[in-house]
Design a protein around this motif. Structure first.
Motif, mmCIF file in Angstrom:
data_model
loop_
_atom_site.group_PDB
_atom_site.id
_atom_site.type_symbol
_atom_site.label_atom_id
_atom_site.label_comp_id
_atom_site.label_asym_id
_atom_site.label_seq_id
_atom_site.Cartn_x
_atom_site.Cartn_y
_atom_site.Cartn_z
ATOM 1 N N GLU A 188 0.827 -1.214 0.000
ATOM 2 C CA GLU A 188 0.000 0.000 0.000
ATOM 3 C C GLU A 188 0.858 1.259 0.000
ATOM 4 O O GLU A 188 0.509 2.266 -0.620
ATOM 5 N N SER A 192 0.694 3.951 -3.050
ATOM 6 C CA SER A 192 0.332 5.335 -2.720
ATOM 7 C C SER A 192 1.423 6.323 -3.100
ATOM 8 O O SER A 192 1.147 7.510 -3.277
ATOM 9 N N ALA A 231 -6.059 6.202 -7.996
ATOM 10 C CA ALA A 231 -5.761 5.094 -7.095
ATOM 11 C C ALA A 231 -6.231 3.771 -7.693
ATOM 12 O O ALA A 231 -5.537 2.745 -7.577
ATOM 13 N N THR A 240 -6.400 0.769 -2.013
ATOM 14 C CA THR A 240 -5.681 1.997 -2.393
ATOM 15 C C THR A 240 -6.630 3.165 -2.580
ATOM 16 O O THR A 240 -6.226 4.323 -2.418
ATOM 17 N N CYS A 263 -6.771 5.775 0.281
ATOM 18 C CA CYS A 263 -5.729 6.800 0.301
ATOM 19 C C CYS A 263 -6.003 7.865 -0.758
ATOM 20 O O CYS A 263 -5.854 9.059 -0.509
ATOM 21 N N GLY A 264 -6.417 7.433 -1.954
ATOM 22 C CA GLY A 264 -6.761 8.384 -3.000
ATOM 23 C C GLY A 264 -7.911 9.278 -2.606
ATOM 24 O O GLY A 264 -7.922 10.480 -2.921
ATOM 25 N N GLY A 279 -4.318 11.755 4.221
ATOM 26 C CA GLY A 279 -3.476 10.836 3.464
ATOM 27 C C GLY A 279 -3.024 9.662 4.311
ATOM 28 O O GLY A 279 -3.154 8.499 3.907
ATOM 29 N N LEU A 309 -4.333 5.826 3.953
ATOM 30 C CA LEU A 309 -3.329 4.783 3.751
ATOM 31 C C LEU A 309 -3.424 3.724 4.848
ATOM 32 O O LEU A 309 -3.378 2.515 4.568
#
Length: 403
Positions: A140, A144, A168, A219, A222-223, A242, A246
């Motif tokens: 991850e 990221s 992502a 993912t 995080c995006g 962020g 994540l």
């Protein structure tokens, strides 16, 4: 204090506000170096990882991996078509996931696995730490890193939560594509050695049919966080959301990988326990994420309607044009109409639509912060592009001799 409301066409002025000229060649040199590094990484990945598998096995695994990545491409296309991103950046995102993040995972994963492993460990402990700790953390983080790269290039790529999810998803899709090739190749080798193909088809069913969006789900969190921070233009949110996104993705990844260690296995029906876990845990999580994405898609439509309506009240768009710009069906009709007058007219219509969409989303983001000389220059640039596209389309579609 700078104005934040749209300026009428007659009051746009005749000269641009002075601003420091950037050196475009620097950006292109850096971008070229990034692509060169990805190309070198692709060669290294092929020589040291794919080639040892054998040509026939690699071809079978590659073909099987096209199925889940095709589903991801279809989902990304549907999400991205309303506020489309530059194609080159989309290609970069997939290439980073399929090449860069895989190589970095293979490189750093070995050191991380050594660091977390106890002095005396059994094979079970080693497998558990690798699947539940090492893989979620390293994979991850490396995926990221591609999102961070896009943010460094500029906000034009990730300017909202849906943009973050789109990039992502492509990065995760690329990573899963390469990973699936390796898993399918290993399963195919085992099937050949055993003289039966049941094991290969079981792997294909689990990874290609049941879980094509697993990496995407991890993912995307995080995006989503980085996209919200980009929309608010907040450095603190970049760090907080962020890291939060994540970490959430790592937890979901660990939950997915850890299920194989805790689900009871029935020798007579080995898939039954996993399918129960899949239906009771993973499906609700996936549906929740799908609901979030659908909400973001509808949210963008409301944002676009609100912001372009303000430009309409300032004289830039008529009410019918606003409806055209927020409706996918009307956009297609407009492009079909423009295409009757030639390819250049169609390109002008498509560019006008994309500029208007970028204008609405840019204004929405500005309202969370404050108008600056840079944002005003960007607004003026988009308005001038829209005006130029109008003139081009009008010149190509208006009759030469009026009846």
């Amino acid at each position: 204090m700078d104005r934040v409301d749209p300026v009428a066409p007659a009051r746009l002025g005749g000269s641009r506000s002075p601003r420091r000229r950037r050196r475009p060649w620097v950006r292109w040199v850096l971008f070229g170096l990034s692509l060169l590094m990805l190309a070198v990484s692709a060669i290294a990945l092929y020589i040291f990882v794919i080639l040892p598998l054998g040509f026939g096995t690699s071809l079978v695994a590659f073909t099987a991996a096209l199925v889940p990545v095709g589903l991801i491409f279809a989902a990304v296309w549907w999400l991205d078509r309303y506020t489309p991103q530059p194609r080159l950046s989309l290609v970069y995102a997939f290439a980073w996931g399929a090449i860069g993040s895989v190589l970095l995972t293979l490189f750093f994963g070995t050191f991380f696995d050594t660091w977390i492993s106890p002095a005396e460990e059994t094979q079970l402990i080693d497998s558990f730490l690798g699947a539940v700790v090492q893989a979620p953390v390293v994979e991850e983080a490396m995926k990221s890193a591609g999102l961070i790269g896009l943010l460094i290039w500029g906000r034009r790529y990730i300017s909202g939560p849906l943009d973050g999810v789109v990039y992502a998803a492509l990065i995760a899709g690329g990573f899963a594509f390469t990973e699936n090739i390796l898993y399918f190749a290993q399963s195919f080798h085992q099937a050949q050695a055993a003289g039966e193909v049941a094991g290969f088809w079981q792997t294909f069913f689990l990874r290609g049919i049941l879980s094509p969006f697993a990496h995407v789900s991890f993912t995307a969190l995080c995006g989503l966080g980085l996209g919200i921070a980009a929309e608010r233009r907040s450095l603190m949110l970049y760090f907080g959301l962020g890291v939060g996104g994540l970490s959430s993705g790592m937890v979901l990844h660990a939950l997915w990988n850890g299920s194989t260690f805790f689900i009871p296995v029935d020798p007579e029906a080995p898939l039954a326990g996993f399918l129960r876990y899949y239906a009771s845990v993973q499906v609700p999580i996936f549906l929740l994420l799908v609901g979030i994405v659908l909400f973001l898609r509808l949210r963008e439509k409301r944002i676009l309607r609100r912001q372009l309506s303000e430009y309409g009240r300032a004289g830039w768009f008529s009410p019918d044009e606003v409806e055209l710009l927020i409706s996918m069906r009307r956009r297609r009709r407009a492009e079909v109409w423009a295409a009757r007058h030639g390819a250049v007219s169609r390109m002008g219509m498509r560019h006008l639509i994309r500029s208007a969409v970028a204008l609405g989303m840019e204004r929405h983001s500005v309202l969370f912060g404050r108008a600056t000389a840079k944002t005003r220059a960007r607004e003026r640039e988009l308005l001038e592009e829209i005006t130029a596209d109008r003139r081009l389309i009008g010149a190509l579609t208006a009759p030469v001799v009026r009846g």
